[in-house]
Design a protein around this motif. Structure first.
Motif, PDB file in Angstrom:
ATOM      1  N   ASN A   1       8.407  11.997 -20.323  1.00 12.51           N
ATOM      2  CA  ASN A   1       7.754  12.791 -21.367  1.00 12.51           C
ATOM      3  C   ASN A   1       6.597  12.012 -21.952  1.00 12.51           C
ATOM      4  O   ASN A   1       6.803  10.912 -22.497  1.00 12.51           O
ATOM      5  CB  ASN A   1       8.731  13.095 -22.517  1.00 12.51           C
ATOM      6  CG  ASN A   1       9.889  13.972 -22.099  1.00 12.51           C
ATOM      7  OD1 ASN A   1       9.746  15.165 -21.927  1.00 12.51           O
ATOM      8  ND2 ASN A   1      11.051  13.346 -21.906  1.00 12.51           N
TER       9      ASN A   1
ATOM     10  N   LEU B   1       0.428  17.510 -21.147  1.00 11.75           N
ATOM     11  CA  LEU B   1       1.741  17.057 -21.600  1.00 11.75           C
ATOM     12  C   LEU B   1       2.689  17.096 -20.415  1.00 11.75           C
ATOM     13  O   LEU B   1       2.828  18.124 -19.754  1.00 11.75           O
ATOM     14  CB  LEU B   1       2.283  17.971 -22.708  1.00 11.75           C
ATOM     15  CG  LEU B   1       3.690  17.626 -23.215  1.00 11.75           C
ATOM     16  CD1 LEU B   1       3.672  16.328 -24.022  1.00 11.75           C
ATOM     17  CD2 LEU B   1       4.270  18.755 -24.069  1.00 11.75           C
ATOM     18  N   ILE B   2       3.293  15.960 -20.146  1.00  9.88           N
ATOM     19  CA  ILE B   2       4.382  15.931 -19.167  1.00  9.88           C
ATOM     20  C   ILE B   2       5.679  16.021 -19.963  1.00  9.88           C
ATOM     21  O   ILE B   2       5.936  15.185 -20.835  1.00  9.88           O
ATOM     22  CB  ILE B   2       4.338  14.645 -18.324  1.00  9.88           C
ATOM     23  CG1 ILE B   2       3.021  14.550 -17.542  1.00  9.88           C
ATOM     24  CG2 ILE B   2       5.547  14.577 -17.377  1.00  9.88           C
ATOM     25  CD1 ILE B   2       2.834  15.600 -16.463  1.00  9.88           C
ATOM     26  N   MET B   3       6.447  17.077 -19.689  1.00 16.90           N
ATOM     27  CA  MET B   3       7.699  17.276 -20.423  1.00 16.90           C
ATOM     28  C   MET B   3       8.814  17.442 -19.401  1.00 16.90           C
ATOM     29  O   MET B   3       8.714  18.287 -18.506  1.00 16.90           O
ATOM     30  CB  MET B   3       7.592  18.499 -21.337  1.00 16.90           C
ATOM     31  CG  MET B   3       8.686  18.556 -22.364  1.00 16.90           C
ATOM     32  SD  MET B   3       8.246  19.540 -23.835  1.00 16.90           S
ATOM     33  CE  MET B   3       8.822  21.134 -23.320  1.00 16.90           C
TER      34      MET B   3
ATOM     35  N   PHE C   1       3.598  20.741 -18.767  1.00 18.85           N
ATOM     36  CA  PHE C   1       3.828  21.772 -19.785  1.00 18.85           C
ATOM     37  C   PHE C   1       2.664  22.759 -19.735  1.00 18.85           C
ATOM     38  O   PHE C   1       1.521  22.376 -19.946  1.00 18.85           O
ATOM     39  CB  PHE C   1       3.925  21.127 -21.168  1.00 18.85           C
ATOM     40  CG  PHE C   1       3.973  22.123 -22.309  1.00 18.85           C
ATOM     41  CD1 PHE C   1       5.070  22.962 -22.462  1.00 18.85           C
ATOM     42  CD2 PHE C   1       2.926  22.223 -23.214  1.00 18.85           C
ATOM     43  CE1 PHE C   1       5.118  23.883 -23.513  1.00 18.85           C
ATOM     44  CE2 PHE C   1       2.968  23.134 -24.263  1.00 18.85           C
ATOM     45  CZ  PHE C   1       4.069  23.964 -24.416  1.00 18.85           C
ATOM     46  N   LYS C   2       2.983  24.019 -19.437  1.00 25.44           N
ATOM     47  CA  LYS C   2       1.930  25.021 -19.256  1.00 25.44           C
ATOM     48  C   LYS C   2       1.694  25.883 -20.482  1.00 25.44           C
ATOM     49  O   LYS C   2       0.749  26.670 -20.508  1.00 25.44           O
ATOM     50  CB  LYS C   2       2.299  25.947 -18.083  1.00 25.44           C
ATOM     51  CG  LYS C   2       2.337  25.264 -16.731  1.00 25.44           C
ATOM     52  CD  LYS C   2       2.670  26.282 -15.641  1.00 25.44           C
ATOM     53  CE  LYS C   2       2.748  25.618 -14.277  1.00 25.44           C
ATOM     54  NZ  LYS C   2       3.097  26.599 -13.217  1.00 25.44           N
TER      55      LYS C   2
ATOM     56  N   ALA D   1      -1.951  25.400 -21.550  1.00 23.74           N
ATOM     57  CA  ALA D   1      -1.757  24.606 -22.753  1.00 23.74           C
ATOM     58  C   ALA D   1      -2.639  23.363 -22.677  1.00 23.74           C
ATOM     59  O   ALA D   1      -3.310  23.108 -21.673  1.00 23.74           O
ATOM     60  CB  ALA D   1      -0.289  24.201 -22.856  1.00 23.74           C
ATOM     61  N   MET D   2      -2.679  22.614 -23.747  1.00 25.29           N
ATOM     62  CA  MET D   2      -3.205  21.247 -23.748  1.00 25.29           C
ATOM     63  C   MET D   2      -4.706  21.144 -23.498  1.00 25.29           C
ATOM     64  O   MET D   2      -5.161  20.399 -22.646  1.00 25.29           O
ATOM     65  CB  MET D   2      -2.442  20.390 -22.739  1.00 25.29           C
ATOM     66  CG  MET D   2      -0.950  20.378 -22.930  1.00 25.29           C
ATOM     67  SD  MET D   2      -0.437  20.018 -24.618  1.00 25.29           S
ATOM     68  CE  MET D   2      -1.235  18.462 -24.916  1.00 25.29           C
TER      69      MET D   2
ATOM     70  N   VAL E   1       9.091  17.710 -27.280  1.00 28.76           N
ATOM     71  CA  VAL E   1       9.705  16.622 -26.530  1.00 28.76           C
ATOM     72  C   VAL E   1      10.951  16.097 -27.233  1.00 28.76           C
ATOM     73  O   VAL E   1      11.999  15.931 -26.627  1.00 28.76           O
ATOM     74  CB  VAL E   1       8.686  15.479 -26.323  1.00 28.76           C
ATOM     75  CG1 VAL E   1       9.386  14.227 -25.792  1.00 28.76           C
ATOM     76  CG2 VAL E   1       7.586  15.926 -25.368  1.00 28.76           C
TER      77      VAL E   1
ATOM     78  N   ILE F   1      -3.561  27.188 -30.747  1.00 29.45           N
ATOM     79  CA  ILE F   1      -3.679  27.997 -29.526  1.00 29.45           C
ATOM     80  C   ILE F   1      -4.189  27.141 -28.373  1.00 29.45           C
ATOM     81  O   ILE F   1      -3.743  27.272 -27.230  1.00 29.45           O
ATOM     82  CB  ILE F   1      -4.588  29.216 -29.773  1.00 29.45           C
ATOM     83  CG1 ILE F   1      -3.863  30.249 -30.644  1.00 29.45           C
ATOM     84  CG2 ILE F   1      -5.036  29.850 -28.446  1.00 29.45           C
ATOM     85  CD1 ILE F   1      -4.690  31.483 -30.991  1.00 29.45           C
ATOM     86  N   ARG F   2      -5.111  26.223 -28.654  1.00 26.06           N
ATOM     87  CA  ARG F   2      -5.622  25.345 -27.596  1.00 26.06           C
ATOM     88  C   ARG F   2      -4.521  24.430 -27.048  1.00 26.06           C
ATOM     89  O   ARG F   2      -4.572  23.998 -25.902  1.00 26.06           O
ATOM     90  CB  ARG F   2      -6.766  24.488 -28.125  1.00 26.06           C
ATOM     91  CG  ARG F   2      -8.023  25.282 -28.447  1.00 26.06           C
ATOM     92  CD  ARG F   2      -8.731  25.791 -27.200  1.00 26.06           C
ATOM     93  NE  ARG F   2     -10.072  26.266 -27.512  1.00 26.06           N
ATOM     94  CZ  ARG F   2     -10.945  26.679 -26.598  1.00 26.06           C
ATOM     95  NH1 ARG F   2     -10.633  26.699 -25.312  1.00 26.06           N
ATOM     96  NH2 ARG F   2     -12.132  27.089 -26.958  1.00 26.06           N
ATOM     97  N   ILE F   3      -3.530  24.136 -27.878  1.00 22.82           N
ATOM     98  CA  ILE F   3      -2.432  23.267 -27.451  1.00 22.82           C
ATOM     99  C   ILE F   3      -1.339  24.068 -26.733  1.00 22.82           C
ATOM    100  O   ILE F   3      -0.754  23.594 -25.760  1.00 22.82           O
ATOM    101  CB  ILE F   3      -1.797  22.552 -28.677  1.00 22.82           C
ATOM    102  CG1 ILE F   3      -2.810  21.638 -29.363  1.00 22.82           C
ATOM    103  CG2 ILE F   3      -0.557  21.752 -28.279  1.00 22.82           C
ATOM    104  CD1 ILE F   3      -3.187  20.426 -28.583  1.00 22.82           C
ATOM    105  N   LEU F   4      -1.060  25.281 -27.204  1.00 20.38           N
ATOM    106  CA  LEU F   4       0.112  26.018 -26.713  1.00 20.38           C
ATOM    107  C   LEU F   4      -0.237  27.215 -25.833  1.00 20.38           C
ATOM    108  O   LEU F   4       0.633  27.770 -25.171  1.00 20.38           O
ATOM    109  CB  LEU F   4       0.949  26.515 -27.898  1.00 20.38           C
ATOM    110  CG  LEU F   4       1.474  25.427 -28.837  1.00 20.38           C
ATOM    111  CD1 LEU F   4       2.118  26.076 -30.054  1.00 20.38           C
ATOM    112  CD2 LEU F   4       2.486  24.534 -28.110  1.00 20.38           C
ATOM    113  N   ASP F   5      -1.498  27.639 -25.864  1.00 19.01           N
ATOM    114  CA  ASP F   5      -1.936  28.822 -25.114  1.00 19.01           C
ATOM    115  C   ASP F   5      -1.028  30.020 -25.378  1.00 19.01           C
ATOM    116  O   ASP F   5      -0.511  30.647 -24.455  1.00 19.01           O
ATOM    117  CB  ASP F   5      -2.025  28.519 -23.612  1.00 19.01           C
ATOM    118  CG  ASP F   5      -2.802  29.611 -22.864  1.00 19.01           C
ATOM    119  OD1 ASP F   5      -3.388  30.491 -23.516  1.00 19.01           O
ATOM    120  OD2 ASP F   5      -2.814  29.564 -21.620  1.00 19.01           O
TER     121      ASP F   5
END
Lengths: 307, 307
Positions: free
Chosen positions: A134, A148-150, A155-156, A162-163, B158, B243-247
């Motif tokens: 993570n 993000l690696i989860m 992590f999509k 995402a991200m 996480v 939104i940019r982080i989680l889409d």
């Protein structure tokens, strides 16, 4: 398929070059080549089809390859078939790249991914450290990418993309990328040079660029140090908000500008400690990624491990 | 267990009250009671054990109950057994609440969750609209809470405590909550009143409070409208970054101050459209949650559906 012995193709699609590496399962690059993106864009059948042809050239050159990983500089569909918004190569917007490739090369397994996520996956599989399952991955370069690696996977988010930390709002409602991407950093330095000309040292006589700036910082140049300190504050602020959203506490920094991480770190670390509560800070780790120049190609190849 | 016919206990733990509802599977509150948090805190055995006792009182009162959902105002362990950082009731910090409850009431299944996540789960199960399986939930009240429902489950991040939007950094590196939580909104209004006294209208003669402000906005009072417009900009900026982080592209707003959503929405919608690219905007939906006053209790009870 035997992933212990086979070789993968890793293709890193960028605005300047399309880089292609033949990579073995240990993360060694056995063969490397690059094509100018501009020349593919000017191809008579357009970038998309020219790219499909290029992939074919390498598949013929390395007929043992069964898996191809492709890192793309933009938004891709959640099922990782279609390129949606690729600002640097807008011909790819809305193109079903995976199926165009499969139609031509039906025996090959293609893995498409956003390039920052590919770099994060590269660190996971080929990193020389003891990479955890993570972490937040931030690429510092011309642009600001993140992933993000989860639980060992990309992590999509809800819809697939995402991200995009580079597009978070930062100071003055500017996006993070123009503020502390390569050009943003040079602007900060130019501002300090104007404000404190007496501190410019060797920066007064050299054309301002990232290498010059990093080298000046390593010699204690106050303008260079002030510049990276401001970068660290701004980046630290974005990290604080991202940690509040994702509750992640390990962070890797890749990309060319991560070479300056030791000058960015003090103010970034201070900012993070200023704004986060003890729960978030107890085990926080921020460190440089171990893959350096080849991270794009290796990351793309590492996608072949993700099923 | 038959979740079609049984009744649940929903317990909403807050800094002022511990609210307890007996809730059926349709989301009807059959019985409601509340205890003053302060009186539990002053109990000789301390809040934690006093709370365990209180739960027992209601279990004896409703012996048919098998599932109890508990919403908590702070950070909980990823396995949802232990309260980690509960700012309003610091006695709970580091307390293994679930096992303390199970030790006393071994036949009961307890579901612990952060209160904003509980409210989001409440909307999922008891909302009167056609609630989708993926959405961002933001509670606007004394504080700013948030949660993400992804694939019908609470997104934990996480380490277990994702989605603390109220602690994201906003303008001037202030956290979002002091800026546009209840007190922050009143401060914005006070600033506009000072700056534009000629526009104060009925606000000149009334003690400033949320009800007064919402009522003034409904009558077109310019100070009240300016205040909610600024709240919308600030909230919109935080939503852009989130939104940019989680889409994610569906957003529900709950909490008492969501009563003012129609005055907050225009500037929030404008801000979101200003800073997001077409990919994010094509299907974006921002709307008020359908559960209102009872969202805390119903949300806590709805946790009993999550296995």
């Amino acid at each position: 398929m035997n992933k212990k012995t086979e070789n993968f193709l890793g293709i890193d699609v960028g605005g300047t070059h399309v880089k292609v590496g033949l990579v073995n399962t240990k993360g060694e690059i056995l063969h490397f080549a690059k094509e100018a993106t501009a020349s593919l864009r000017s191809h008579e059948s357009g970038f998309s089809l020219a790219f499909v042809e290029v992939v074919g050239n390498y598949l013929r050159q390395f007929p043992e390859v069964r898996h191809v990983g492709i890192g793309l500089p933009g938004l891709v569909s959640k099922d990782r078939t279609t390129t949606l918004e690729i600002p640097a190569i807008s011909e790819l917007n809305g193109f079903d790249l995976k199926n165009a490739l499969l139609k031509k090369y039906p025996d090959i397994i293609f893995h498409l991914e956003n390039d920052a996520s590919a770099a994060a996956v590269g660190e996971l599989h080929f990193g020389t450290g003891d990479t955890p399952p993570n972490y937040l991955f931030i690429t510092l370069g011309t642009g600001i990418g993140s992933a993000l690696i989860m639980d060992g996977a990309v992590f999509k988010g809800v819809r697939g993309n995402a991200m995009e930390m580079g597009h978070m709002l930062s100071r003055g409602n500017s996006r993070l990328e123009p503020l502390i991407g390569r050009n943003g950093i040079l602007k900060i330095a130019a501002r300090f040079l104007e404000k404190f000309p007496e501190e410019s040292g060797k920066l007064a006589t050299q054309e301002l660029g990232m290498h010059v700036l990093v080298s000046a910082a390593s010699e204690g140049n106050p303008i260079a140090l002030k510049t990276f300190a401001e970068v660290g504050e701004i980046l630290g602020e974005a990290i604080v908000s991202t940690i509040r959203i994702l509750d992640v506490n390990e962070i890797y920094f890749g990309g060319g500008i991560s070479a300056a991480l030791s000058y960015i770190m003090p103010s970034m670390d201070k900012t993070v400690h200023q704004y986060l509560s003890p729960y978030y800070l107890s085990d926080i780790k921020m460190q440089r990624a171990t893959l350096e120049n080849d991270a794009g190609t290796l990351g793309a190849a590492a996608l072949c491990f993700m099923d």
